[in-house]
Design a protein around this motif. Structure first.
Motif, PDB file in Angstrom:
ATOM      1  N   GLY A 225     -11.552   2.231  -3.141  1.00  0.00           N
ATOM      2  CA  GLY A 225     -12.640   1.860  -4.034  1.00  0.00           C
ATOM      3  C   GLY A 225     -13.988   2.358  -3.521  1.00  0.00           C
ATOM      4  N   ARG A 226     -14.526   3.388  -4.143  1.00  0.00           N
ATOM      5  CA  ARG A 226     -15.802   3.953  -3.687  1.00  0.00           C
ATOM      6  C   ARG A 226     -16.942   2.945  -3.792  1.00  0.00           C
ATOM      7  NH1 ARG A 226     -13.575   8.909  -6.166  1.00  0.00           N
ATOM      8  NH2 ARG A 226     -14.136   8.012  -8.194  1.00  0.00           N
ATOM      9  N   ARG A 227     -16.941   2.157  -4.857  1.00  0.00           N
ATOM     10  CA  ARG A 227     -18.024   1.188  -5.063  1.00  0.00           C
ATOM     11  C   ARG A 227     -17.667  -0.216  -4.590  1.00  0.00           C
ATOM     12  NH1 ARG A 227     -19.646   3.055 -11.286  1.00  0.00           N
ATOM     13  NH2 ARG A 227     -20.028   5.258 -10.741  1.00  0.00           N
ATOM     14  N   GLY A 228     -16.376  -0.490  -4.475  1.00  0.00           N
ATOM     15  CA  GLY A 228     -16.011  -1.806  -3.976  1.00  0.00           C
ATOM     16  C   GLY A 228     -14.665  -2.285  -4.477  1.00  0.00           C
ATOM     17  N   VAL A 229     -14.296  -3.467  -4.002  1.00  0.00           N
ATOM     18  CA  VAL A 229     -13.008  -4.091  -4.294  1.00  0.00           C
ATOM     19  C   VAL A 229     -13.262  -5.487  -4.857  1.00  0.00           C
ATOM     20  CG1 VAL A 229     -10.842  -4.963  -3.298  1.00  0.00           C
ATOM     21  CG2 VAL A 229     -11.851  -2.822  -2.455  1.00  0.00           C
TER      22      VAL A 229
ATOM     23  N   PRO B 261       0.788  -1.231   0.000  1.00  0.00           N
ATOM     24  CA  PRO B 261       0.000   0.000   0.000  1.00  0.00           C
ATOM     25  C   PRO B 261       0.823   1.286   0.000  1.00  0.00           C
ATOM     26  CG  PRO B 261       0.137  -0.843   2.225  1.00  0.00           C
ATOM     27  CD  PRO B 261       0.874  -1.828   1.360  1.00  0.00           C
ATOM     28  N   GLU B 262       2.156   1.202  -0.061  1.00  0.00           N
ATOM     29  CA  GLU B 262       2.962   2.426  -0.055  1.00  0.00           C
ATOM     30  C   GLU B 262       2.555   3.367  -1.186  1.00  0.00           C
ATOM     31  OE1 GLU B 262       5.275  -0.660   2.135  1.00  0.00           O
ATOM     32  OE2 GLU B 262       4.053  -0.587   0.314  1.00  0.00           O
ATOM     33  N   ALA B 263       2.220   2.786  -2.358  1.00  0.00           N
ATOM     34  CA  ALA B 263       1.850   3.610  -3.513  1.00  0.00           C
ATOM     35  C   ALA B 263       0.460   4.217  -3.387  1.00  0.00           C
ATOM     36  CB  ALA B 263       1.930   2.779  -4.791  1.00  0.00           C
ATOM     37  N   ALA B 264      -0.288   3.807  -2.377  1.00  0.00           N
ATOM     38  CA  ALA B 264      -1.654   4.317  -2.230  1.00  0.00           C
ATOM     39  C   ALA B 264      -1.682   5.826  -2.047  1.00  0.00           C
ATOM     40  CB  ALA B 264      -2.341   3.627  -1.046  1.00  0.00           C
ATOM     41  N   ALA B 265      -0.660   6.362  -1.381  1.00  0.00           N
ATOM     42  CA  ALA B 265      -0.612   7.806  -1.136  1.00  0.00           C
ATOM     43  C   ALA B 265      -0.473   8.592  -2.446  1.00  0.00           C
ATOM     44  CB  ALA B 265       0.542   8.149  -0.198  1.00  0.00           C
ATOM     45  N   ARG B 266       0.014   7.938  -3.500  1.00  0.00           N
ATOM     46  CA  ARG B 266       0.183   8.599  -4.802  1.00  0.00           C
ATOM     47  C   ARG B 266      -0.880   8.167  -5.801  1.00  0.00           C
ATOM     48  NH1 ARG B 266       4.496   6.549  -7.132  1.00  0.00           N
ATOM     49  NH2 ARG B 266       5.043   4.990  -5.564  1.00  0.00           N
ATOM     50  N   THR B 267      -1.909   7.497  -5.301  1.00  0.00           N
ATOM     51  CA  THR B 267      -2.947   6.954  -6.172  1.00  0.00           C
ATOM     52  C   THR B 267      -4.300   7.535  -5.791  1.00  0.00           C
ATOM     53  OG1 THR B 267      -1.708   4.869  -6.292  1.00  0.00           O
ATOM     54  CG2 THR B 267      -3.994   4.828  -7.039  1.00  0.00           C
ATOM     55  N   ALA B 268      -4.932   8.193  -6.731  1.00  0.00           N
ATOM     56  CA  ALA B 268      -6.242   8.787  -6.465  1.00  0.00           C
ATOM     57  C   ALA B 268      -7.293   7.703  -6.280  1.00  0.00           C
ATOM     58  CB  ALA B 268      -6.640   9.704  -7.617  1.00  0.00           C
ATOM     59  N   VAL B 269      -8.285   7.988  -5.446  1.00  0.00           N
ATOM     60  CA  VAL B 269      -9.400   7.069  -5.225  1.00  0.00           C
ATOM     61  C   VAL B 269     -10.169   6.887  -6.532  1.00  0.00           C
ATOM     62  CG1 VAL B 269     -11.596   6.781  -3.993  1.00  0.00           C
ATOM     63  CG2 VAL B 269      -9.575   7.647  -2.792  1.00  0.00           C
ATOM     64  N   ALA B 270     -10.653   5.663  -6.764  1.00  0.00           N
ATOM     65  CA  ALA B 270     -11.444   5.364  -7.955  1.00  0.00           C
ATOM     66  C   ALA B 270     -12.755   4.710  -7.524  1.00  0.00           C
ATOM     67  CB  ALA B 270     -10.659   4.450  -8.893  1.00  0.00           C
ATOM     68  N   ASP B 271     -13.555   4.310  -8.494  1.00  0.00           N
ATOM     69  CA  ASP B 271     -14.820   3.659  -8.167  1.00  0.00           C
ATOM     70  C   ASP B 271     -14.621   2.195  -7.784  1.00  0.00           C
ATOM     71  OD1 ASP B 271     -16.763   5.819  -8.665  1.00  0.00           O
ATOM     72  OD2 ASP B 271     -15.981   5.718 -10.705  1.00  0.00           O
ATOM     73  N   VAL B 272     -13.749   1.521  -8.510  1.00  0.00           N
ATOM     74  CA  VAL B 272     -13.526   0.091  -8.273  1.00  0.00           C
ATOM     75  C   VAL B 272     -12.033  -0.170  -8.198  1.00  0.00           C
ATOM     76  CG1 VAL B 272     -13.904  -2.262  -9.142  1.00  0.00           C
ATOM     77  CG2 VAL B 272     -15.630  -0.484  -9.544  1.00  0.00           C
ATOM     78  N   VAL B 273     -11.635  -1.027  -7.260  1.00  0.00           N
ATOM     79  CA  VAL B 273     -10.245  -1.472  -7.165  1.00  0.00           C
ATOM     80  C   VAL B 273     -10.207  -2.960  -7.493  1.00  0.00           C
ATOM     81  CG1 VAL B 273      -8.219  -1.760  -5.702  1.00  0.00           C
ATOM     82  CG2 VAL B 273      -9.691   0.233  -5.420  1.00  0.00           C
ATOM     83  N   LEU B 274      -9.311  -3.329  -8.390  1.00  0.00           N
ATOM     84  CA  LEU B 274      -9.120  -4.716  -8.794  1.00  0.00           C
ATOM     85  C   LEU B 274      -7.696  -5.137  -8.454  1.00  0.00           C
ATOM     86  CD1 LEU B 274      -9.779  -7.336 -10.471  1.00  0.00           C
ATOM     87  CD2 LEU B 274      -9.017  -6.032 -12.497  1.00  0.00           C
ATOM     88  N   SER B 275      -7.537  -6.351  -7.943  1.00  0.00           N
ATOM     89  CA  SER B 275      -6.206  -6.909  -7.723  1.00  0.00           C
ATOM     90  C   SER B 275      -6.244  -8.384  -8.109  1.00  0.00           C
ATOM     91  CB  SER B 275      -5.770  -6.755  -6.262  1.00  0.00           C
ATOM     92  OG  SER B 275      -4.431  -7.193  -6.091  1.00  0.00           O
ATOM     93  N   SER B 276      -5.500  -8.734  -9.158  1.00  0.00           N
ATOM     94  CA  SER B 276      -5.535 -10.093  -9.693  1.00  0.00           C
ATOM     95  C   SER B 276      -4.215 -10.810  -9.438  1.00  0.00           C
ATOM     96  CB  SER B 276      -5.804 -10.068 -11.206  1.00  0.00           C
ATOM     97  OG  SER B 276      -7.081  -9.541 -11.483  1.00  0.00           O
ATOM     98  N   HIS B 277      -4.293 -11.925  -8.741  1.00  0.00           N
ATOM     99  CA  HIS B 277      -3.155 -12.832  -8.550  1.00  0.00           C
ATOM    100  C   HIS B 277      -1.952 -12.126  -7.936  1.00  0.00           C
ATOM    101  CE1 HIS B 277      -5.442 -15.881 -10.600  1.00  0.00           C
ATOM    102  NE2 HIS B 277      -5.776 -14.944 -11.477  1.00  0.00           N
ATOM    103  N   VAL B 278      -2.229 -11.395  -6.866  1.00  0.00           N
ATOM    104  CA  VAL B 278      -1.203 -10.662  -6.145  1.00  0.00           C
ATOM    105  C   VAL B 278      -1.113 -11.106  -4.687  1.00  0.00           C
ATOM    106  CG1 VAL B 278      -0.491  -8.361  -5.341  1.00  0.00           C
ATOM    107  CG2 VAL B 278      -1.419  -8.637  -7.646  1.00  0.00           C
ATOM    108  N   VAL B 279      -2.238 -11.468  -4.084  1.00  0.00           N
ATOM    109  CA  VAL B 279      -2.285 -11.621  -2.626  1.00  0.00           C
ATOM    110  C   VAL B 279      -1.334 -12.682  -2.079  1.00  0.00           C
ATOM    111  CG1 VAL B 279      -4.583 -10.662  -2.325  1.00  0.00           C
ATOM    112  CG2 VAL B 279      -4.329 -13.116  -2.835  1.00  0.00           C
ATOM    113  N   TYR B 280      -1.030 -13.725  -2.862  1.00  0.00           N
ATOM    114  CA  TYR B 280      -0.119 -14.750  -2.360  1.00  0.00           C
ATOM    115  C   TYR B 280       1.330 -14.269  -2.299  1.00  0.00           C
ATOM    116  CZ  TYR B 280      -3.837 -18.273  -2.654  1.00  0.00           C
ATOM    117  OH  TYR B 280      -4.993 -19.000  -2.475  1.00  0.00           O
ATOM    118  N   ASP B 281       1.574 -13.073  -2.817  1.00  0.00           N
ATOM    119  CA  ASP B 281       2.901 -12.463  -2.706  1.00  0.00           C
ATOM    120  C   ASP B 281       2.936 -11.390  -1.619  1.00  0.00           C
ATOM    121  OD1 ASP B 281       4.068 -13.975  -4.763  1.00  0.00           O
ATOM    122  OD2 ASP B 281       3.253 -12.617  -6.293  1.00  0.00           O
TER     123      ASP B 281
END
Length: 278
Positions: A158-162, A123-143
């Motif tokens: 994610g305003r509408r969801g993740v 999440p370090e990059a979150a501070a440089r990332t504007a909020v959006a409606d939907v956040v997607l993360s594919s095949h990352v969590v196991y890392d």
């Protein structure tokens, strides 16, 4: 094994158990991690950049509606997010690997797409990332050993969801039999989809939706040598011993269309999602 730890701490412990023993790493001729460039290119071009309908893409499209914006966390070279950009969506792609981010930026520039590429880990990059409606993360969590701040960061953007796509169990689990046969080493089984759901419920108090689905294997090779090199690298087998893998793999190798597919059964996935509370 009985745990008294929090779900996030258990997730971290399960991932740390996958560390390859030092005695094997000392004999490794190359890192067992990462993808060979050619195999990654094949997978990206053939399955990533075609317009493919899956439970994940259908769900993301519904959540985006006609005007939604998207963040893809762990975007790689754009396999998941570029189809939305090509459809006219405004996309932010977050990728920690500078090389992959550069390749994604080249593709974006070449096609003239509306994609902002943010380089850095989440999440370090979150501070440089504007909020959006939907956040997607594919095949990352196991890392991601530190899963709680990762998940919290997704939820906060994610305003509408993740939406999270993942394999039902750790992707290296299917190679456990090779480690046992070659190294007499038992490998972990977790974490799994259920473990991630427990983390989300505990950390966010969110209700998590889940769809499970399967896809045929899409990784192919041009020769047995490619197969032995790929699995030899993953299982930390010196080149001089890689022929030992052939009898262990050959029952799963299927020739088709001048290619060799290693078909150890369908690939099992889960699409998870949650929406902001209230």
């Amino acid at each position: 094994m009985a745990y008294s730890k929090s779900p996030a701490a258990r997730w971290k412990a399960e991932l740390e158990a996958w560390a390859i023993p030092e005695r094997l790493m000392e004999q490794a001729e190359e890192s067992p991690y990462g993808w060979p460039a050619e195999l990654w290119r094949r997978r990206t071009q053939e399955s990533g950049f075609r317009q493919e309908t899956t439970p994940t893409t259908s769900l993301v499209s519904r959540m985006l509606g006609s005007d939604g914006t998207l963040i893809d966390v762990g975007a790689g070279t754009g396999r998941s997010c570029l189809p939305y950009a090509r459809a006219g969506r405004r996309v932010t792609a977050v990728e920690k690997n500078p090389g992959m981010a550069a390749g994604l930026q080249e593709e974006v520039n070449a096609e003239g797409l509306e994609v902002e590429v943010v380089v850095g880990p989440w999440p370090e990059a979150a501070a440089r990332t504007a909020v959006a409606d939907v956040v997607l993360s594919s095949h990352v969590v196991y890392d991601v050993p530190e899963i709680a701040p990762f998940i919290t960061g997704l939820a906060g953007h994610g305003r509408r969801g993740v939406v999270v796509e993942m394999t039902d169990v750790h992707p290296w689990t299917k190679m456990n039999y090779l480690y046992r046969a070659i190294h007499d080493l038992d490998r972990p089984q977790g974490p799994s989809v259920e473990d991630l759901i427990e983390v989300v419920v505990t950390e966010l108090g969110a209700e998590v939706g889940v769809v499970r689905w399967e896809r045929a294997p899409d990784l192919w090779f041009l020769s047995w040598q490619e197969i032995l090199d790929y699995y030899g690298k993953r299982v930390v087998v010196p080149r001089a011993r890689r022929e030992e893998l052939r009898p262990l793999l050959e029952e799963f190798v299927v020739p088709r269309d001048n290619r060799l597919y290693v078909e150890e059964g369908p690939r099992s996935f889960a699409t998870l999602w949650w929406v902001p509370a209230g």
